[in-house]
Design an enzyme around this catalytic site. Structure first.
Site, mmCIF file in Angstrom:
data_model
loop_
_atom_site.group_PDB
_atom_site.id
_atom_site.type_symbol
_atom_site.label_atom_id
_atom_site.label_comp_id
_atom_site.label_asym_id
_atom_site.label_seq_id
_atom_site.Cartn_x
_atom_site.Cartn_y
_atom_site.Cartn_z
ATOM 1 N N LYS A 199 0.845 -1.206 0.000
ATOM 2 C CA LYS A 199 0.000 0.000 0.000
ATOM 3 C C LYS A 199 0.881 1.256 0.000
ATOM 4 O O LYS A 199 0.626 2.207 -0.736
ATOM 5 C CB LYS A 199 -0.934 -0.005 1.219
ATOM 6 C CG LYS A 199 -2.080 -0.992 1.076
ATOM 7 C CD LYS A 199 -2.844 -1.211 2.374
ATOM 8 C CE LYS A 199 -3.860 -2.336 2.176
ATOM 9 N NZ LYS A 199 -4.538 -2.742 3.417
ATOM 10 N N GLN B 63 -4.627 -1.420 9.680
ATOM 11 C CA GLN B 63 -4.586 -2.754 9.075
ATOM 12 C C GLN B 63 -5.212 -3.778 10.023
ATOM 13 O O GLN B 63 -4.803 -3.903 11.176
ATOM 14 C CB GLN B 63 -3.124 -3.130 8.761
ATOM 15 C CG GLN B 63 -2.963 -4.431 8.027
ATOM 16 C CD GLN B 63 -3.541 -4.416 6.605
ATOM 17 O OE1 GLN B 63 -3.349 -3.459 5.864
ATOM 18 N NE2 GLN B 63 -4.245 -5.468 6.242
ATOM 19 N N ASP C 243 -11.096 3.182 4.308
ATOM 20 C CA ASP C 243 -11.527 1.776 4.272
ATOM 21 C C ASP C 243 -13.053 1.666 4.318
ATOM 22 O O ASP C 243 -13.602 0.586 4.123
ATOM 23 C CB ASP C 243 -10.935 1.024 5.479
ATOM 24 C CG ASP C 243 -9.936 -0.037 5.067
ATOM 25 O OD1 ASP C 243 -9.800 -0.270 3.851
ATOM 26 O OD2 ASP C 243 -9.309 -0.626 5.963
#
Ligand code: NDP
Length: 298
Positions: free
Chosen positions: A55, A99, A122
């Protein structure tokens, strides 16, 4: 020989990433800074570390700033939430991604809840989820967003199509169903308690499989001409005699090719779209935070 089109997510994602990179200079010109994505990794899970590194690399390749925060596995809940609040307040950060999964002693929902919805790239906070359900502008989880982009690119107008989403997770299944509903599909959401899944799949023009069970959806479950989006990523176990731990989806690809009109491969289908959409969400969040109109064509 089957006539199914292979939907090339890798190529589509590369195009999207190029369009994102092209849009960054205009943002910088207007604001005097580059969009920034902060990724928080707690602990030393090897797979998570690989995701975070890729990422970061993709963020920098798109001309944006990447801020990586690596915390030890024994990080306390208050410390993690304090970091999220600090990132919420940081003007150079447009997107925050924690994460998952987090180590067991941490309360994932409480940590996600602490992320500012305007930086929730997200799309997992209750506010983002609520905005999606209400049809308000917000940030949508990357994997279903990328899946929808592939569907619209391949089919065009989805209005009136019968769609089935197999899986109802917050990350994939539920937001996918909401997105398809917003495109005027008639949506069935299937899950582990669904009865006679095969008969339901046989009704669908669009099948999205997000289950996490290797090759569960068989080709003869499909309606002829169905378009199949295979979200699943399953590594077959070499210890059980499976071929070299190869990656497969939730759909039995070889048999699906017989009846589907189009299908995403695994790997190279939905997977590459997820990171591309993370960059897209970061750029969109940056524009909205700066009071600019959303970048076009993303
Ligand atoms: P979850 O484990 O959170 O959800 C799986 C869903 O599948 C659940 O809703 C579950 O039902 C349902 N399910 C389980 N067994 C069956 C069954 N026999 N029949 C019908 N439904 C069933 O997984 P995720 O949504 O997070 O991920 C799904 C897959 O997508 C995984 O393979 C994951 O690796 C992959 N993935 C890929 C990404 C990418 O970038 N391509 C990103 C994210 C995920 P119930 O709710 O009843 O338990």
């Amino acid at each position: 020989m089957s006539g199914a089109t292979i939907i090339d997510g890798k190529a589509f994602a590369a195009g999207l990433r190029a369009r994102i990179a092209e849009a960054v200079p205009a943002f910088s010109k207007a604001t005097g800074r580059v969009p920034g994505l902060a990724v928080v990794l707690v602990g030393d899970d090897a797979a998570s570390a690989v995701y975070v590194a890729s990422k970061g690399k993709a963020t920098v390749a798109a001309g944006m700033a990447s801020f990586e925060h690596r915390l030890p596995a024994d990080t306390k809940q208050e410390e993690l939430i304090a970091l999220v609040r600090q990132l919420n307040a940081d003007e150079s950060v447009d997107g925050i991604l924690v994460q998952l999964p987090l180590p067991k002693h941490l309360d994932e929902q409480a940590v996600v809840d602490a992320i500012s919805p305007d930086k929730d790239v997200d799309g997992l906070t209750p506010i983002s989820t609520g905005r999606l359900a209400l049809g308000l502008p917000g940030l949508v989880p990357c994997t279903p967003l990328g899946s929808l982009m592939l569907l619209k690119d391949h089919i065009g107008d989805l209005s009136g199509k019968d769609a089935i989403v197999i899986g109802r997770s917050i990350l994939v299944g539920k937001p996918m169903a909401q997105l398809l509903l917003a495109e005027n599909c008639t949506v069935t959401i299937a899950h582990s308690r669904t009865r006679d899944l095969k008969a339901r799949v046989q009704q669908a023009d669009i099948v999205v499989a997000a289950v996490g069970r290797a090759e569960m959806v068989k080709g003869d479950w499909l309606k002829p001409g169905a378009v199949v989006i295979d979200v699943g990523i399953n590594r077959l176990d070499p210890a059980k005699g499976e071929t070299k731990g190869r990656l497969v989806g939730d759909v039995d690809y070889a048999s699906a090719l017989e009846l589907a009109s189009a299908i995403t491969p695994v790997p190279g289908g939905v997977g590459p779209m997820t990171i591309a959409c993370l960059l897209r969400n970061t750029l969109v969040a940056a524009h909205r935070r700066a009071g600019l109109a959303d970048p076009e064509g993303l």
